[in-house]
Design an enzyme around this catalytic site. Structure first.
Site, short mmCIF file in Angstrom:
data_model
loop_
_atom_site.label_atom_id
_atom_site.label_comp_id
_atom_site.label_asym_id
_atom_site.label_seq_id
_atom_site.Cartn_x
_atom_site.Cartn_y
_atom_site.Cartn_z
CD GLU A 166 -46.17 -16.32 -8.11
OE1 GLU A 166 -45.04 -16.60 -7.73
OE2 GLU A 166 -46.50 -16.29 -9.31
CB SER A 212 -39.05 -10.52 -4.10
OG SER A 212 -39.16 -9.83 -5.34
N GLY A 233 -38.97 -17.40 -8.26
CA GLY A 233 -38.38 -17.16 -9.58
C GLY A 233 -36.87 -16.98 -9.46
C1 PEP Z 1 -42.37 -16.09 -9.88
O1 PEP Z 1 -41.79 -16.28 -10.92
O2 PEP Z 1 -43.44 -16.64 -9.72
C2 PEP Z 1 -41.76 -15.23 -8.87
C3 PEP Z 1 -42.37 -15.11 -7.71
O3 PEP Z 1 -40.58 -14.59 -9.19
P1 PEP Z 1 -39.55 -13.88 -8.17
O4 PEP Z 1 -39.28 -14.87 -7.06
O5 PEP Z 1 -38.34 -13.59 -8.99
O6 PEP Z 1 -40.22 -12.65 -7.64
#
Ligand code: PEP
Length: 250
Positions: A166, A212, A233
């Site tokens: 991530e 995202s 997320g």
């Molecule tokens: C996460 O919480 O690990 C994440 C990737 O959040 P988002 O998808 O909102 O970017």
């Protein structure tokens, strides 16, 4: 094909009753998913959500846990408590834990080993900050998080570990790594696993992308050779959106 995992990280969203409702809605929509599906509600939502999802195809995960089994650690939650609730997986080293709460690679490693000792699947989250990427250090940061996060984990235990890449600059920002950029880091991390363990271990390793990810971009990300699922997320907080992700191939 690796055993893809599509996971929702609900973070500090949803009250216990809202979480139960969301779990019920998701359950009906993803029961025919071709992939492994997982949700990670907050601690107080776990009992209700685990009850709703009992016996289903959806894995219940915690978003964190303590690095020791029990004792005088006010505010912490133990692996034993999670096991008692039939929680089978745990997110560890999420960037918000690393960067808001200052968790170190060593603390995360203790949690990874504890989860494995108790038969829980750790999802080890790794990823670089924007300034680290801009300084050309994305790989170095991820490699260090992998090496330190997996220190003392045997190749056999590795079968029960999932990695989530991530990039921190893509989490909750609406900025997604391009499929090529994401795949390049996934490929490097797979190579690193091969060096640390074996080519066979690297080939099997499930490496999720997070940052995202949403129904509009999951297909192009999942089309990449080294991306084996998503840790999601924002787009996991509504049943229809999460179901589109879990059923992205349909
Ligand atoms: C996460 O919480 O690990 C994440 C990737 O959040 P988002 O998808 O909102 O970017």
């Amino acid at each position: 094909m690796r055993n893809y995992l599509i996971a929702g990280n609900w973070k500090m969203n949803k009250t216990p009753s809202e979480a139960v409702q969301l779990a019920k809605e998701i359950l009906t929509l993803v029961k025919d998913s071709d992939y492994r599906v997982m949700v990670a509600p907050s601690f107080v939502c776990l009992p209700g959500v685990a009850e709703v999802l009992k016996g289903s195809n959806i894995i219940v995960a915690a978003q964190n846990m303590a690095g020791t089994e029990e004792g005088a650690f006010t505010g912490e939650t133990s692996v034993l408590m999670l096991k008692d609730l039939a929680v089978d997986a745990v997110l560890l080293g999420h960037s918000e834990r690393r960067h808001i709460y200052g968790e170190s690679n060593e603390q995360i490693n203790a949690k990874v080993k504890l989860a494995l000792k108790h038969g829980m699947m750790p999802v080890l989250c790794i990823g670089e900050l924007l300034e680290e990427r801009e300084a050309g250090k994305a790989e170095t940061v991820c490699f260090e998080q992998l090496e330190k996060g997996l220190a003392g984990v045997s190749e056999k235990e590795l079968d029960n570990v999932v990695i989530a890449y991530e990039p921190v600059w893509a989490i909750g920002t609406g900025k997604t790594a391009t499929p090529d950029d994401a795949d390049a880091i996934h490929a490097s991390c797979r190579k690193k696993i091969a060096e640390m363990y074996s080519a066979a271990a690297a080939e099997k390793m499930v490496i999720q992308y997070g940052g995202s990810m949403k129904p509009e971009n999951i297909k192009e990300l999942m089309a990449m050779e080294n991306i084996d699922g998503g840790l999601i997320g924002g787009a996991s907080l509504k049943a229809d959106s999460f179901a589109s992700l879990a059923n992205f191939n349909k």
